[in-house]
Design a protein around this motif. Structure first.
Motif, short mmCIF file in Angstrom:
data_model
loop_
_atom_site.label_atom_id
_atom_site.label_comp_id
_atom_site.label_asym_id
_atom_site.label_seq_id
_atom_site.Cartn_x
_atom_site.Cartn_y
_atom_site.Cartn_z
N GLU A 1 -0.18 3.36 10.46
CA GLU A 1 -0.81 3.59 9.16
C GLU A 1 -2.34 3.52 9.29
O GLU A 1 -3.06 4.14 8.51
CB GLU A 1 -0.30 2.54 8.15
CG GLU A 1 -0.74 2.75 6.72
CD GLU A 1 -2.07 2.04 6.42
OE1 GLU A 1 -2.78 2.51 5.51
OE2 GLU A 1 -2.36 1.04 7.11
N ASP A 2 -2.82 2.81 10.32
CA ASP A 2 -4.26 2.65 10.53
C ASP A 2 -4.82 3.62 11.57
O ASP A 2 -5.89 4.20 11.38
CB ASP A 2 -4.57 1.21 10.96
CG ASP A 2 -4.12 0.19 9.93
OD1 ASP A 2 -4.71 0.16 8.84
OD2 ASP A 2 -3.17 -0.56 10.23
N TRP A 3 -4.10 3.75 12.70
CA TRP A 3 -4.70 4.48 13.82
C TRP A 3 -3.95 5.75 14.22
O TRP A 3 -4.37 6.47 15.14
CB TRP A 3 -4.86 3.58 15.04
CG TRP A 3 -3.66 2.72 15.38
CD1 TRP A 3 -3.51 1.40 15.10
CD2 TRP A 3 -2.48 3.12 16.09
NE1 TRP A 3 -2.30 0.93 15.57
CE2 TRP A 3 -1.65 1.98 16.18
CE3 TRP A 3 -2.02 4.31 16.64
CZ2 TRP A 3 -0.41 1.99 16.80
CZ3 TRP A 3 -0.78 4.35 17.26
CH2 TRP A 3 0.01 3.19 17.34
N TYR B 1 0.85 -1.18 0.00
CA TYR B 1 0.00 0.00 0.00
C TYR B 1 0.90 1.24 0.00
O TYR B 1 2.11 1.16 0.27
CB TYR B 1 -0.92 0.02 1.23
CG TYR B 1 -0.18 -0.07 2.55
CD1 TYR B 1 0.31 1.08 3.17
CD2 TYR B 1 0.03 -1.29 3.19
CE1 TYR B 1 0.98 1.01 4.38
CE2 TYR B 1 0.69 -1.37 4.39
CZ TYR B 1 1.16 -0.22 4.99
OH TYR B 1 1.83 -0.30 6.18
N TYR C 1 -1.73 -3.93 12.36
CA TYR C 1 -2.61 -2.82 12.72
C TYR C 1 -1.75 -1.80 13.44
O TYR C 1 -1.50 -1.92 14.64
CB TYR C 1 -3.74 -3.34 13.60
CG TYR C 1 -4.87 -2.36 13.82
CD1 TYR C 1 -5.49 -1.72 12.75
CD2 TYR C 1 -5.33 -2.09 15.10
CE1 TYR C 1 -6.54 -0.83 12.95
CE2 TYR C 1 -6.38 -1.21 15.32
CZ TYR C 1 -6.98 -0.58 14.24
OH TYR C 1 -8.01 0.31 14.44
N ASP C 2 -1.26 -0.79 12.72
CA ASP C 2 -0.24 0.10 13.26
C ASP C 2 -0.55 1.56 12.95
O ASP C 2 -1.70 1.91 12.68
CB ASP C 2 1.14 -0.31 12.71
CG ASP C 2 1.13 -0.55 11.21
OD1 ASP C 2 0.42 0.19 10.50
OD2 ASP C 2 1.82 -1.47 10.74
#
Length: 348
Positions: free
Chosen positions: A319-321, A293, A316-317
């Motif tokens: 880049e997500d939150w 991505y 889930y890092d």
């Protein structure tokens, strides 16, 4: 009723199972009680040295964790040997007549030893079945309440001694002192463990594959909790952190482990699978999978960090939150101590 049938026993006799009970506090104390002064002090010094060196090797940044674990196993084995040796030292100090008398009766100090191993076992040994069942049940239930098992266990082995029909001591001072020392010793150990886990180092079990292949599900790691008191987190550090607000809002409560990529004030972007810091490609020497991505350039706020998992496409890092606030960082992952085939330093 308890009896004191041997008032004429010389004060020089030694109780082998008392020596064993003393050795349970720390190896070497039983030998000192048995009169083996040099052996007792040598064992104490050796044990302290082994524990200190193994602790340093396991917890320090540069220590060899494998050697540290071997020394810890050696210290444990020496402790077991010390228990048997304390018994033999006390036994050989006694006359044959006293040993014949001692072994012909239910030994109250053996009952104490059994109760310290398994609460209720000592009462079973002295044929107090109902006390055995009662105390064992109470102890199991007490495990649900913090610190209560320490107090109850000391009460149980104190009671099993005074409930024994044969006691050679003229008073209860030895067993009373042992019960009080046991409580104090257990409390000190508990406070030390709490202090170490809170301020120095703790362990953590990896439960996801977000950091694969560097860390895999089932790995047991050591987290250095004091390192960031002396320096700031660095790029490449693998850190344990409590969930920031966006994660808490999504009902995440357990700590995360990820790698620091962007530092405060830096511009981070991901393009064609590569991470760029201030428009320069980031050289990542640790094992990682390229991202599938892209991520538009963003600036890391002050006192915050941008973190990613090494398993970039299944993590889930940040880049997500979003960004990781500095106060949420609990420590740096430094070493892996389990499974045996993966023992070693965790790469940064």
């Amino acid at each position: 009723m308890s009896q004191f049938p041997h008032p004429s026993l010389p004060s020089s006799v030694k109780e082998p199972w008392l020596a064993v009970n003393l050795s349970l506090f720390f190896p070497g104390i039983g030998q000192l009680y048995a009169g083996k002064i040099i052996r007792g002090h040598s064992l104490i010094i050796t044990q302290v040295g082994l524990y200190a060196l193994s602790g340093w090797l396991i917890l320090s940044q540069i220590g060899n964790i494998f050697i540290g674990e071997l020394l810890l196993i050696t210290a444990f084995a020496l402790s077991i040997w010390g228990i048997f040796d304390a018994y033999d030292c006390a036994k050989t100090a006694n006359s044959p007549s006293f040993e014949k008398l001692r072994t012909s009766q239910k030994d109250p100090w053996l009952a104490v030893f059994l109760s310290r191993l398994v609460p209720g076992a000592g009462h079973l040994y002295i044929n107090r079945l109902w006390f055995s069942v009662l105390f064992f049940t109470f102890f199991v239930i007490s495990l649900l309440v913090q610190l209560v098992p320490i107090l109850l266990k000391s009460l149980i082995f104190y009671h099993v001694y005074i409930a024994s029909t044969i006691r050679r001591e003229r008073n209860q001072l030895p067993i009373l002192g042992m019960a009080l020392v046991s409580i104090l010793f257990s409390l000190i150990i508990s406070l030390q463990i709490f202090f170490i886990k809170t301020h120095i180092a703790d362990t953590h079990i990896i439960v996801t594959n977000e950091m694969k292949p560097t860390l895999q599900r089932g790995d047991h790691v050591i987290v250095d909790k004091q390192i960031y008191r002396f320096k700031s987190p660095q790029r490449g550090d693998i850190v344990l952190f409590s969930p920031p607000e966006p994660l808490q809002d999504n009902h995440f409560r357990e700590a995360f482990i990820q790698r620091i990529i962007g530092l405060p004030g830096e511009r981070v972007k991901i393009q064609n699978g590569r991470v760029y810091i201030n428009s320069q490609p980031l050289e990542e020497n640790y094992p990682q999978k390229l991202s599938q991505y892209s991520f538009i350039p963003i600036t890391v706020p002050a006192n915050s960090y941008f973190v990613l998992g090494d398993n970039r496409n299944h993590s889930y890092d940040s880049e997500d939150w979003g960004f990781l606030p500095r106060p949420n960082i609990l420590g740096k992952v430094t070493k892996r101590f389990f499974p045996p085939q993966r023992i070693g330093i965790v790469s940064s």
